[in-house]
Design a protein around this motif. Structure first.
Motif, PDB file in Angstrom:
ATOM      1  N   MET A   1      -5.226  32.457   2.809  1.00 33.03           N
ATOM      2  CA  MET A   1      -5.215  31.918   1.692  1.00 33.03           C
ATOM      3  C   MET A   1      -6.200  30.551   1.902  1.00 33.03           C
ATOM      4  SD  MET A   1      -2.145  29.576  -0.021  1.00 33.03           S
ATOM      5  CE  MET A   1      -1.598  30.496  -1.295  1.00 33.03           C
ATOM      6  N   GLU A   2      -7.078  30.443   1.035  1.00 37.13           N
ATOM      7  CA  GLU A   2      -7.674  29.067   1.187  1.00 37.13           C
ATOM      8  C   GLU A   2      -7.201  27.708   0.886  1.00 37.13           C
ATOM      9  OE1 GLU A   2     -12.059  27.407  -0.853  1.00 37.13           O
ATOM     10  OE2 GLU A   2     -11.695  29.535  -0.867  1.00 37.13           O
ATOM     11  N   ILE A   3      -7.392  26.863   1.398  1.00 37.08           N
ATOM     12  CA  ILE A   3      -6.730  25.593   1.059  1.00 37.08           C
ATOM     13  C   ILE A   3      -7.577  25.011  -0.049  1.00 37.08           C
ATOM     14  CG2 ILE A   3      -6.466  23.170   2.054  1.00 37.08           C
ATOM     15  CD1 ILE A   3      -6.249  24.258   4.790  1.00 37.08           C
ATOM     16  N   GLN A   4      -6.492  24.428  -1.083  1.00 34.28           N
ATOM     17  CA  GLN A   4      -7.074  23.984  -2.161  1.00 34.28           C
ATOM     18  C   GLN A   4      -6.975  22.337  -1.937  1.00 34.28           C
ATOM     19  OE1 GLN A   4      -8.480  25.619  -4.934  1.00 34.28           O
ATOM     20  NE2 GLN A   4      -8.447  27.055  -3.236  1.00 34.28           N
ATOM     21  N   TRP A   5      -7.942  21.601  -1.730  1.00 30.75           N
ATOM     22  CA  TRP A   5      -7.895  20.388  -1.473  1.00 30.75           C
ATOM     23  C   TRP A   5      -8.154  19.326  -2.799  1.00 30.75           C
ATOM     24  CZ3 TRP A   5      -6.515  18.243   3.183  1.00 30.75           C
ATOM     25  CH2 TRP A   5      -6.769  18.968   4.169  1.00 30.75           C
ATOM     26  N   ARG A   6      -7.304  18.545  -2.942  1.00 28.14           N
ATOM     27  CA  ARG A   6      -7.238  17.568  -4.090  1.00 28.14           C
ATOM     28  C   ARG A   6      -7.522  16.233  -3.847  1.00 28.14           C
ATOM     29  NH1 ARG A   6      -1.249  19.123  -6.497  1.00 28.14           N
ATOM     30  NH2 ARG A   6      -2.046  17.299  -7.546  1.00 28.14           N
ATOM     31  N   LYS A   7      -7.958  15.564  -4.633  1.00 28.68           N
ATOM     32  CA  LYS A   7      -8.337  14.130  -4.532  1.00 28.68           C
ATOM     33  C   LYS A   7      -8.157  13.434  -5.910  1.00 28.68           C
ATOM     34  CE  LYS A   7     -13.249  14.702  -4.685  1.00 28.68           C
ATOM     35  NZ  LYS A   7     -14.480  14.711  -4.063  1.00 28.68           N
ATOM     36  N   ASP A  17     -17.933  10.263  -1.365  1.00 31.25           N
ATOM     37  CA  ASP A  17     -17.581  10.885  -0.085  1.00 31.25           C
ATOM     38  C   ASP A  17     -16.571   9.690   0.304  1.00 31.25           C
ATOM     39  OD1 ASP A  17     -19.450   8.859   0.174  1.00 31.25           O
ATOM     40  OD2 ASP A  17     -20.522   9.890   1.515  1.00 31.25           O
ATOM     41  N   ASN A  18     -15.752   9.002  -0.448  1.00 36.58           N
ATOM     42  CA  ASN A  18     -14.994   7.850  -0.103  1.00 36.58           C
ATOM     43  C   ASN A  18     -13.654   8.243  -0.582  1.00 36.58           C
ATOM     44  OD1 ASN A  18     -14.105   5.356   0.556  1.00 36.58           O
ATOM     45  ND2 ASN A  18     -14.871   4.322  -1.201  1.00 36.58           N
ATOM     46  N   CYS A  19     -12.907   9.234  -0.234  1.00 32.50           N
ATOM     47  CA  CYS A  19     -11.697   9.528  -0.696  1.00 32.50           C
ATOM     48  C   CYS A  19     -10.910  10.368   0.358  1.00 32.50           C
ATOM     49  CB  CYS A  19     -11.863  10.361  -2.091  1.00 32.50           C
ATOM     50  SG  CYS A  19     -12.598  12.122  -1.702  1.00 32.50           S
ATOM     51  N   LEU A  20      -9.703  10.370   0.159  1.00 32.80           N
ATOM     52  CA  LEU A  20      -8.623  11.020   0.861  1.00 32.80           C
ATOM     53  C   LEU A  20      -8.550  12.226  -0.072  1.00 32.80           C
ATOM     54  CD1 LEU A  20      -6.005   8.414   2.023  1.00 32.80           C
ATOM     55  CD2 LEU A  20      -7.679   9.425   3.559  1.00 32.80           C
ATOM     56  N   GLU A  21      -8.225  13.323   0.691  1.00 35.44           N
ATOM     57  CA  GLU A  21      -8.082  14.462   0.065  1.00 35.44           C
ATOM     58  C   GLU A  21      -6.566  15.154   0.471  1.00 35.44           C
ATOM     59  OE1 GLU A  21     -12.455  16.230  -0.768  1.00 35.44           O
ATOM     60  OE2 GLU A  21     -11.354  16.669   1.302  1.00 35.44           O
ATOM     61  N   LEU A  22      -5.631  15.685  -0.409  1.00 35.70           N
ATOM     62  CA  LEU A  22      -4.488  16.271   0.018  1.00 35.70           C
ATOM     63  C   LEU A  22      -4.437  17.587  -0.339  1.00 35.70           C
ATOM     64  CD1 LEU A  22      -2.084  13.427  -1.399  1.00 35.70           C
ATOM     65  CD2 LEU A  22      -2.700  13.998   0.964  1.00 35.70           C
ATOM     66  N   LEU A  30      -1.068  18.534   4.009  1.00 37.50           N
ATOM     67  CA  LEU A  30      -2.342  18.497   4.758  1.00 37.50           C
ATOM     68  C   LEU A  30      -3.212  16.840   3.804  1.00 37.50           C
ATOM     69  CD1 LEU A  30      -3.528  21.742   5.126  1.00 37.50           C
ATOM     70  CD2 LEU A  30      -1.985  20.563   6.317  1.00 37.50           C
ATOM     71  N   MET A  31      -3.650  16.235   4.898  1.00 35.71           N
ATOM     72  CA  MET A  31      -4.416  14.935   4.619  1.00 35.71           C
ATOM     73  C   MET A  31      -5.520  14.848   5.348  1.00 35.71           C
ATOM     74  SD  MET A  31      -3.270  10.975   3.540  1.00 35.71           S
ATOM     75  CE  MET A  31      -2.464  11.071   4.942  1.00 35.71           C
ATOM     76  N   ARG A  32      -6.628  14.758   4.803  1.00 35.66           N
ATOM     77  CA  ARG A  32      -8.266  14.437   5.386  1.00 35.66           C
ATOM     78  C   ARG A  32      -8.962  13.674   4.690  1.00 35.66           C
ATOM     79  NH1 ARG A  32     -11.624  20.190   4.094  1.00 35.66           N
ATOM     80  NH2 ARG A  32     -12.096  19.475   2.121  1.00 35.66           N
ATOM     81  N   PRO A  37     -14.158  15.872   7.320  1.00 35.92           N
ATOM     82  CA  PRO A  37     -12.989  17.238   6.749  1.00 35.92           C
ATOM     83  C   PRO A  37     -12.453  17.694   8.034  1.00 35.92           C
ATOM     84  CG  PRO A  37     -15.484  17.561   6.502  1.00 35.92           C
ATOM     85  CD  PRO A  37     -15.494  16.286   6.888  1.00 35.92           C
ATOM     86  N   ASP A  38     -13.023  17.582   9.343  1.00 37.75           N
ATOM     87  CA  ASP A  38     -12.433  18.409  10.210  1.00 37.75           C
ATOM     88  C   ASP A  38     -11.179  17.906  10.862  1.00 37.75           C
ATOM     89  OD1 ASP A  38     -14.246  20.291  10.101  1.00 37.75           O
ATOM     90  OD2 ASP A  38     -15.749  19.350  11.403  1.00 37.75           O
ATOM     91  N   VAL A  39     -10.932  16.607  10.519  1.00 38.43           N
ATOM     92  CA  VAL A  39      -9.871  15.904  11.003  1.00 38.43           C
ATOM     93  C   VAL A  39      -8.390  16.017   9.958  1.00 38.43           C
ATOM     94  CG1 VAL A  39      -8.792  13.731  11.877  1.00 38.43           C
ATOM     95  CG2 VAL A  39     -11.116  14.327  12.395  1.00 38.43           C
ATOM     96  N   VAL A  40      -7.619  16.713  10.263  1.00 39.82           N
ATOM     97  CA  VAL A  40      -6.488  16.876   9.204  1.00 39.82           C
ATOM     98  C   VAL A  40      -5.141  16.627   9.728  1.00 39.82           C
ATOM     99  CG1 VAL A  40      -5.187  18.789   8.046  1.00 39.82           C
ATOM    100  CG2 VAL A  40      -7.860  19.053   8.395  1.00 39.82           C
ATOM    101  N   ILE A  41      -4.515  15.617   9.048  1.00 43.99           N
ATOM    102  CA  ILE A  41      -3.058  15.110   9.118  1.00 43.99           C
ATOM    103  C   ILE A  41      -2.241  16.181   8.763  1.00 43.99           C
ATOM    104  CG2 ILE A  41      -1.486  13.086   9.135  1.00 43.99           C
ATOM    105  CD1 ILE A  41      -4.023  11.278   9.137  1.00 43.99           C
ATOM    106  N   ARG A  42      -1.262  16.670   9.390  1.00 41.75           N
ATOM    107  CA  ARG A  42      -0.297  17.362   8.724  1.00 41.75           C
ATOM    108  C   ARG A  42       1.184  16.648   8.583  1.00 41.75           C
ATOM    109  NH1 ARG A  42      -2.123  22.666   8.915  1.00 41.75           N
ATOM    110  NH2 ARG A  42      -3.922  22.892  10.370  1.00 41.75           N
ATOM    111  N   THR A  43       1.718  16.898   7.575  1.00 41.07           N
ATOM    112  CA  THR A  43       3.034  16.041   7.485  1.00 41.07           C
ATOM    113  C   THR A  43       3.992  17.005   6.461  1.00 41.07           C
ATOM    114  OG1 THR A  43       4.143  14.039   6.966  1.00 41.07           O
ATOM    115  CG2 THR A  43       2.617  14.548   5.222  1.00 41.07           C
TER     116      THR A  43
END
Length: 64
Positions: A1-7, A17-22, A30-32, A37-43
């Protein structure tokens, strides 16, 4: 399943390119940063909810 990033529409600059995506993916939040975009925080939803509550109450206003 592809990750659907939202901002937020409030976080984009002219270059977009000045945003956080969830994303909600496999039960994790997930947040980046869009410019790294290669650095992802998981919570979890609970931890994100607690953090957002602090933001709404002004606990981090001194950082903005």
């Amino acid at each position: 399943m592809e990750i659907q990033w939202r901002k937020s529409s409030k976080s984009a600059d002219a270059d977009g390119d000045n945003c956080l995506e969830l994303a909600d993916h496999n039960g994790e939040i997930l947040m980046r940063e869009s410019d790294d975009p290669d650095v992802v925080i998981r919570t979890t939803r609970a931890k994100l909810r607690a953090f957002l509550g602090g933001v709404k109450e002004g606990e981090f206003d001194d950082l903005a």
